[in-house]
Design a protein around this motif. Structure first.
Motif, PDB file in Angstrom:
ATOM      1  N   GLU A 301       0.452  -0.952   0.157  1.00 47.31           N
ATOM      2  CA  GLU A 301      -0.652  -0.570   0.167  1.00 47.31           C
ATOM      3  C   GLU A 301       1.563   1.372   0.084  1.00 47.31           C
ATOM      4  OE1 GLU A 301      -3.060   0.070  -0.360  1.00 47.31           O
ATOM      5  OE2 GLU A 301      -3.573  -2.301  -0.441  1.00 47.31           O
ATOM      6  N   VAL A 302       1.854   1.857   0.627  1.00 48.23           N
ATOM      7  CA  VAL A 302       2.525   2.403   0.820  1.00 48.23           C
ATOM      8  C   VAL A 302       3.400   2.423  -0.681  1.00 48.23           C
ATOM      9  CG1 VAL A 302       5.237   3.510   1.612  1.00 48.23           C
ATOM     10  CG2 VAL A 302       3.272   2.752   3.003  1.00 48.23           C
ATOM     11  N   ALA A 303       4.045   1.890  -1.067  1.00 48.95           N
ATOM     12  CA  ALA A 303       4.578   1.769  -2.793  1.00 48.95           C
ATOM     13  C   ALA A 303       3.824   2.376  -3.545  1.00 48.95           C
ATOM     14  CB  ALA A 303       4.817   0.824  -3.014  1.00 48.95           C
ATOM     15  N   ARG A 304       1.970   2.125  -3.667  1.00 53.54           N
ATOM     16  CA  ARG A 304       1.251   2.465  -4.461  1.00 53.54           C
ATOM     17  C   ARG A 304       0.742   3.738  -4.024  1.00 53.54           C
ATOM     18  NH1 ARG A 304      -3.456  -2.793  -3.735  1.00 53.54           N
ATOM     19  NH2 ARG A 304      -1.811  -4.469  -5.090  1.00 53.54           N
ATOM     20  N   LEU A 305       0.748   4.426  -2.695  1.00 52.66           N
ATOM     21  CA  LEU A 305       0.754   5.663  -2.254  1.00 52.66           C
ATOM     22  C   LEU A 305       1.617   6.351  -2.873  1.00 52.66           C
ATOM     23  CD1 LEU A 305      -0.770   7.858  -0.034  1.00 52.66           C
ATOM     24  CD2 LEU A 305       0.396   7.338   1.536  1.00 52.66           C
ATOM     25  N   VAL A 306       2.993   5.542  -2.806  1.00 52.19           N
ATOM     26  CA  VAL A 306       3.748   6.748  -3.294  1.00 52.19           C
ATOM     27  C   VAL A 306       3.614   6.830  -5.145  1.00 52.19           C
ATOM     28  CG1 VAL A 306       6.723   6.345  -3.448  1.00 52.19           C
ATOM     29  CG2 VAL A 306       5.676   5.612  -1.248  1.00 52.19           C
ATOM     30  N   ALA A 307       3.260   5.589  -5.200  1.00 55.14           N
ATOM     31  CA  ALA A 307       3.386   6.383  -6.833  1.00 55.14           C
ATOM     32  C   ALA A 307       2.524   6.978  -7.375  1.00 55.14           C
ATOM     33  CB  ALA A 307       2.481   5.259  -7.473  1.00 55.14           C
ATOM     34  N   ASP A 308       0.691   6.876  -6.674  1.00 58.88           N
ATOM     35  CA  ASP A 308       0.116   8.154  -6.511  1.00 58.88           C
ATOM     36  C   ASP A 308       0.293   9.473  -6.017  1.00 58.88           C
ATOM     37  OD1 ASP A 308      -1.960   6.266  -7.023  1.00 58.88           O
ATOM     38  OD2 ASP A 308      -2.147   5.955  -5.048  1.00 58.88           O
ATOM     39  N   VAL A 309       1.058   9.613  -4.954  1.00 59.59           N
ATOM     40  CA  VAL A 309       2.189  10.790  -5.107  1.00 59.59           C
ATOM     41  C   VAL A 309       2.815  11.735  -6.180  1.00 59.59           C
ATOM     42  CG1 VAL A 309       4.124  12.057  -3.456  1.00 59.59           C
ATOM     43  CG2 VAL A 309       1.793  10.687  -2.387  1.00 59.59           C
ATOM     44  N   VAL A 310       3.669  10.944  -6.753  1.00 53.68           N
ATOM     45  CA  VAL A 310       4.419  10.969  -7.954  1.00 53.68           C
ATOM     46  C   VAL A 310       3.697  11.311  -8.688  1.00 53.68           C
ATOM     47  CG1 VAL A 310       5.999  10.150 -10.112  1.00 53.68           C
ATOM     48  CG2 VAL A 310       6.742   9.452  -7.184  1.00 53.68           C
TER      49      VAL A 310
END
Length: 363
Positions: A301-310
């Motif tokens: 979920e954190v990896a997905r969140l980082v992608a969304d932030v990018v």
């Protein structure tokens, strides 16, 4: 005047009237100076006396104020002391009442313990009857083991009387997290030899009973190792449950060779306390496995969140570029309007000059 000598009166009468007047004036002047000096001295004495009286009055007022403050402080301190004394008395009374209440509670516990002791004595008699039957002893050991396992593990982490691939059914099979192999627990501890060993009346009978204990437990260890240690299906070790701490202590103290023999056969003998400890270890392993699984989910979920932030940062950058372009366009429009405004003022004033035809030129 009768006391004045007649010669003095005669001399005064013989004096010149002018000289007499001058002498009288001088005497009057001396008397006046003396009176003035006396008056000044008296005034100074009065002023000094007044200053002294004022200082006495000031000191008296100061002393009165100090006495008043001392009285107030003493009164407040006396009130504080009385209040503190009352609080301490109250706390002491409360503590004494609490101690009495605790004492009564402990006496009630002692009374209940005495009643329970009587009931326990009756239960010991019943337990002796139960232990006299082999089938009843097996059920008792099985019940203690099942209670410990149920209290320490969730429902899906164990199974009682599960059937293995060889067709045998261990008393309990514990499923370890992250491992398909189950941990076998056997609760069929042989008690007949221990009962005979404890009840032996002579050294010869005790020796024969000890030989029986060694034979029964050695045979039971071999049965567990032969039936329940299945490669790839069960763990490399199995647990042999002893249903009482006293039995386990006697086994460790008087038959250590049996314990070592069981270890060499990869069978661990456990008491109720050790089994509970082993179950807690299994529970900790299961909790750690769940934590690791949740950690993997959180990492995903954190990896997905980082992608969304990018992606959000890229879109904000594009939006910022649009805003900058819009600001540049607005600045150009403001420049053009300013030129138009100046040109209009000059037209109104009929002020045309050469070289000003580039008012609308791009700046």
């Amino acid at each position: 005047m009768t006391d004045v000598p007649e010669t003095l009166l005669a001399r005064l009468a013989a004096l010149d009237p002018a000289a007499l007047a001058a002498a009288a004036g001088a005497f009057a002047l001396v008397c006046l100076v003396h009176l003035v000096l006396a008056t000044r001295r008296l005034r100074r004495e009065r002023e000094a006396l007044a200053a002294t009286m004022a200082e006495i009055a000031r000191r008296q007022a100061e002393m009165t104020g100090r006495m008043t403050s001392f009285t107030e402080v003493f009164g407040s301190r006396q009130g504080d002391f009385a209040r503190m004394l009352a609080e301490r008395i109250e706390r002491g009374s409360a503590a004494q009442a609490e101690n009495l209440s605790k004492l009564n509670a402990r006496l009630a516990v002692i009374d209940a313990a005495q009643k329970n002791l009587g009931a326990l004595t009756a239960q010991v008699g019943s337990l002796e009857k139960v232990l006299a039957s082999k089938q009843a002893r097996g059920a008792w050991g099985q019940g203690r083991m099942e209670a410990i396992v149920r209290d320490g593990l969730p429902a899906g982490a164990f199974a009682f009387q599960a059937t293995l691939s060889t067709g045998v059914r261990p008393d309990c099979l514990v499923r370890l997290p992250g491992d398909a192999r189950g941990l076998v627990i056997d609760a069929k501890f042989p008690l007949e030899g221990f009962t005979a060993w404890r009840d032996a009346a002579s050294p010869e009978a005790r020796g024969r009973a000890a030989q029986r204990v060694r034979a029964d437990i050695g045979r039971h260890v071999q049965d567990i190792a032969g039936k329940y240690l299945i490669p790839g299906e069960t763990q490399d070790v199995a647990l042999m449950f002893v249903p009482a701490e006293s039995l386990y202590a006697d086994l460790q103290e008087h038959f250590p060779e049996l314990v070592e023999r069981a270890h060499r056969a990869r069978v661990v003998i456990v008491s109720p306390a050790l089994l509970a400890l082993a179950i807690q270890v299994v529970q900790s392993l299961a909790r750690d496995a769940r934590v690791r699984e949740e950690a993997r989910v959180i990492q995903t979920e954190v990896a997905r969140l980082v992608a969304d932030v990018v992606r959000l940062d890229e879109r904000v950058a594009k939006l910022d570029q649009h805003f900058r372009q819009a600001q540049d366009d607005v600045a150009g429009i403001r420049t053009s309007t300013e030129k138009i405004r100046r040109r209009g003022r000059r037209i109104e004033a009929l002020d045309f000059e050469e070289g000003e035809g580039d008012l609308f030129a791009a700046e």
